[in-house]
Design a protein around this motif. Structure first.
Motif, PDB file in Angstrom:
ATOM      1  N   THR A  30     -38.632   9.042  69.004  1.00  0.00           N
ATOM      2  CA  THR A  30     -39.920   8.632  68.432  1.00  0.00           C
ATOM      3  C   THR A  30     -40.857   9.820  68.333  1.00  0.00           C
ATOM      4  O   THR A  30     -40.731  10.806  69.075  1.00  0.00           O
ATOM      5  N   PHE A  31     -41.813   9.718  67.414  1.00  0.00           N
ATOM      6  CA  PHE A  31     -42.940  10.642  67.406  1.00  0.00           C
ATOM      7  C   PHE A  31     -44.177   9.913  66.904  1.00  0.00           C
ATOM      8  O   PHE A  31     -44.085   8.952  66.143  1.00  0.00           O
ATOM      9  N   ASP A  32     -45.332  10.371  67.361  1.00  0.00           N
ATOM     10  CA  ASP A  32     -46.612   9.766  67.000  1.00  0.00           C
ATOM     11  C   ASP A  32     -47.297  10.602  65.932  1.00  0.00           C
ATOM     12  O   ASP A  32     -47.186  11.840  65.916  1.00  0.00           O
ATOM     13  N   SER A  33     -48.029   9.914  65.062  1.00  0.00           N
ATOM     14  CA  SER A  33     -48.735  10.618  64.000  1.00  0.00           C
ATOM     15  C   SER A  33     -49.940   9.802  63.560  1.00  0.00           C
ATOM     16  O   SER A  33     -50.214   8.722  64.104  1.00  0.00           O
ATOM     17  N   LYS A  55     -46.512   5.112  65.082  1.00  0.00           N
ATOM     18  CA  LYS A  55     -45.363   5.627  65.822  1.00  0.00           C
ATOM     19  C   LYS A  55     -44.132   5.426  64.955  1.00  0.00           C
ATOM     20  O   LYS A  55     -43.909   4.334  64.422  1.00  0.00           O
ATOM     21  N   CYS A  58     -39.925   5.681  64.682  1.00  0.00           N
ATOM     22  CA  CYS A  58     -38.758   5.593  65.565  1.00  0.00           C
ATOM     23  C   CYS A  58     -37.473   5.635  64.745  1.00  0.00           C
ATOM     24  O   CYS A  58     -37.425   5.133  63.626  1.00  0.00           O
ATOM     25  N   CYS A  63     -38.355  11.926  60.975  1.00  0.00           N
ATOM     26  CA  CYS A  63     -38.001  11.450  62.316  1.00  0.00           C
ATOM     27  C   CYS A  63     -36.539  11.748  62.633  1.00  0.00           C
ATOM     28  O   CYS A  63     -36.218  12.238  63.731  1.00  0.00           O
ATOM     29  N   TYR A 100     -41.719  10.036  56.399  1.00  0.00           N
ATOM     30  CA  TYR A 100     -41.834   9.891  57.851  1.00  0.00           C
ATOM     31  C   TYR A 100     -40.470   9.550  58.461  1.00  0.00           C
ATOM     32  O   TYR A 100     -40.090  10.084  59.512  1.00  0.00           O
TER      33      TYR A 100
END
Length: 235
Positions: free
Chosen positions: A3-6, A73, A75, A31, A27
């Protein structure tokens, strides 16, 4: 799961002040790329080994389009490996953990030097791991072609369409399909079946068909051979 947050950037929105469909796709692509880089099987290593994961099929569902500056987020996780094929799911979640978009995808592991599919190594498969598939309605991988379609205006592949594999980037085919439509669509689901990679200076001939429940854009070469089929469902 990786996961990464943006946050939704101004460069990713349209005149509705919400993220575009290609923005969501980018996105998801980012990911999976971040995951590959994090486990040691990133772009540089695969290029050195002459290998690449090539996208064969997308099914992306957008329940809503997040707005400018909204936190999200993203994923992704692998759900299975079989021979030279791999299945992968994606999600985009809002600040409350609600699912705003999700996807299924099928990838082919390619030996780029020989131009043919090969099995990934056991170490690479182990590095990605396998998790349970997303609970979603999985559409067929093959997109039914319309019986009749209208030819659009042809256009060349530009430099900004090309990715690190020297092919048209996966997302760019969706962008092309949206561009050739005269009317604006709010897309709830897009499926893409990738047939053959287009490269710089190829000429794309679009064919458009509108049916009761879907719009299909065939992106072809000048002889009618398919690069990709894009099916859009929306309003």
């Amino acid at each position: 799961m990786y996961t990464f947050d943006s946050r939704i950037r101004y460069s990713e929105i349209d005149h509705h002040r919400t993220i575009t469909l290609p923005g969501i796709i980018n996105y998801f692509q980012d990911c999976s790329t971040f995951q590959s880089e994090s486990i040691g099987y990133g772009v540089d290593r695969l290029k050195k080994e002459g290998k690449a994961w090539i996208l064969s099929y997308w099914q992306i569902v957008a329940e809503r389009y997040p707005k400018l500056a909204e936190p999200v987020k993203v994923c992704t996780w692998a759900t299975g490996f079989k021979g030279f094929l791999a299945d992968r799911n994606f999600q985009m979640l809002d600040a409350e953990g609600n699912q705003v978009a999700y996807a299924n995808s099928v990838w082919v592991y390619m030996d780029m030097k020989k131009g043919r599919p090969v099995r990934p190594g056991e170490d690479e498969v182990k590095a990605y791991g396998i998790e349970e598939p997303l609970d979603m309605e999985y559409a067929p991988r093959k997109i039914r072609l319309p019986k009749e379609s209208a030819a659009g205006e042809s256009f060349p592949v530009r430099k900004y369409h090309i990715d690190t594999n020297e092919h048209v980037n996966n997302c760019q085919y969706v962008q092309m399909a949206l561009e050739v439509l005269e009317e604006e669509m709010t897309v709830h689901q897009v499926r893409v079946e990738y047939k053959r990679s287009a490269v710089y200076n190829d000429i794309i001939l679009p064919k458009i068909a509108r049916e009761e429940s879907r719009t299909v854009v065939e992106l072809c070469d000048q002889k009618g051979g398919l690069y990709a089929v894009v099916e859009l469902i929306g309003e």
